[in-house]
Design a protein around this motif. Structure first.
Motif, mmCIF file in Angstrom:
data_model
loop_
_atom_site.group_PDB
_atom_site.id
_atom_site.type_symbol
_atom_site.label_atom_id
_atom_site.label_comp_id
_atom_site.label_asym_id
_atom_site.label_seq_id
_atom_site.Cartn_x
_atom_site.Cartn_y
_atom_site.Cartn_z
ATOM 1 N N ARG A 5 -3.998 4.544 -1.281
ATOM 2 C CA ARG A 5 -5.054 5.167 -0.474
ATOM 3 C C ARG A 5 -4.738 6.650 -0.328
ATOM 4 O O ARG A 5 -3.657 7.015 0.150
ATOM 5 C CB ARG A 5 -5.144 4.496 0.896
ATOM 6 C CG ARG A 5 -6.127 5.157 1.852
ATOM 7 C CD ARG A 5 -6.477 4.239 3.016
ATOM 8 N NE ARG A 5 -5.324 3.805 3.777
ATOM 9 C CZ ARG A 5 -4.888 4.412 4.888
ATOM 10 N NH1 ARG A 5 -5.495 5.513 5.317
ATOM 11 N NH2 ARG A 5 -3.856 3.930 5.553
ATOM 12 N N GLU A 43 0.828 -1.213 0.000
ATOM 13 C CA GLU A 43 0.000 0.000 0.000
ATOM 14 C C GLU A 43 0.855 1.253 0.000
ATOM 15 O O GLU A 43 1.846 1.343 0.716
ATOM 16 C CB GLU A 43 -0.914 0.022 1.226
ATOM 17 C CG GLU A 43 -1.838 1.236 1.278
ATOM 18 C CD GLU A 43 -2.714 1.264 2.528
ATOM 19 O OE1 GLU A 43 -3.927 1.509 2.384
ATOM 20 O OE2 GLU A 43 -2.171 1.071 3.630
ATOM 21 N N GLU A 48 -6.851 10.004 -7.697
ATOM 22 C CA GLU A 48 -7.723 8.831 -7.749
ATOM 23 C C GLU A 48 -8.060 8.455 -9.183
ATOM 24 O O GLU A 48 -8.090 7.267 -9.538
ATOM 25 C CB GLU A 48 -8.982 9.092 -6.930
ATOM 26 C CG GLU A 48 -8.698 9.163 -5.427
ATOM 27 C CD GLU A 48 -9.929 9.506 -4.603
ATOM 28 O OE1 GLU A 48 -10.924 9.986 -5.200
ATOM 29 O OE2 GLU A 48 -9.882 9.302 -3.370
ATOM 30 N N VAL A 72 0.227 5.115 0.976
ATOM 31 C CA VAL A 72 -0.678 6.078 1.590
ATOM 32 C C VAL A 72 -0.233 7.454 1.112
ATOM 33 O O VAL A 72 0.862 7.922 1.444
ATOM 34 C CB VAL A 72 -0.640 5.993 3.128
ATOM 35 C CG1 VAL A 72 -1.573 7.040 3.737
ATOM 36 C CG2 VAL A 72 -1.026 4.592 3.597
#
Length: 242
Positions: free
Chosen positions: A134, A106, A121, A108
């Motif tokens: 994320r 991931e 996004e 962040v």
């Protein structure tokens, strides 16, 4: 007898030489030459840059393709699984880093601007990496302070936000990064302006403050790598957590 200053002031002629269009052109050409051998054509990243530009985000201040590839290779070499990015702009660097992570890895990505977060996004989705990135929207420092120590530590932190807050970001990054992890702070070369005692730009002062802080920090070993290329004369700070 008076001593020469430890850090000489940059003369106007020397400063102009560092900023000359001829040198920038040479550096950019050299970057493109090396990239023609070492970076494969990448329609996805090309589309990300075009989309970022079309949405009104200043994509030109994103990392260069060569630096993106460098961070990708670095994460592969350390087997990184969790990455924190402070300042993500349009998601270009996040994509480079996410590609290096395993399926359960991931990134962040902290981003202040609502528009930028939406563009990140959109770009992440088009790159097929929405399961690995994320986005956290809001001021970076409160977002960092809200992250608990109990979370799995990050393997790598990339700080590329407002330079005035570099020390605050670095302190929080240390708290959130595992021993043996790496913190990289971008844009610390600043065209050599740090050595000019008459230069008091806030971004320059913020970078000087970071260097002073790290000098006395016994928890890290760090160095600055200066760079020239299509982004001009700059550099990044590389810190290893002992």
């Amino acid at each position: 007898m008076s001593k020469a200053p430890l850090v000489p002031s940059l003369s106007n002629s020397r400063s102009s030489e560092l900023m000359s269009p001829e040198l920038y052109s040479l550096w950019a050409q050299s970057d493109r030459y090396h990239n023609s051998f070492l970076l494969k054509p990448d329609p996805i990243l090309d589309a990300v840059q075009e989309h970022t530009k079309a949405r009104g985000v200043d994509y030109e201040i994103a990392v260069s393709p060569a630096q993106g590839k460098f961070m990708n290779l670095l994460l592969l070499s350390i087997g990184a699984k969790r990455v924190l990015e402070v300042g993500s702009l349009g998601g270009y660097s996040a994509i480079w880093m996410a590609r290096a992570l395993p399926e359960d890895g991931e990134v962040v990505a902290l981003e202040l601007e609502e528009l930028h977060a939406k563009v990140i996004e959109e770009n992440i989705n088009s790159a097929g990496l929405s399961n690995k990135v994320r986005v956290v929207v809001g001021r970076a420092l409160p977002s960092l302070q809200a992250m608990p120590d109990s979370e799995p530590k990050f393997d790598f932190v990339f700080i590329d936000a407002d330079k005035e807050s570099n020390v605050d970001y670095f302190i929080q990054a240390k708290r959130l990064t595992r021993k043996g992890g790496i913190i990289m702070v971008d844009n610390v070369g600043r065209r050599g302006r740090l050595v000019d005692p008459e230069n008091t730009e806030s971004s320059v002062e913020g970078t000087r403050a970071l260097l002073r802080y790290i000098k006395d920090d016994k928890d890290v070993e760090a160095t600055t790598i200066h760079t020239v290329g299509e982004k001009g004369f700059d550099g990044f700070l590389y810190a290893f957590l002992k």
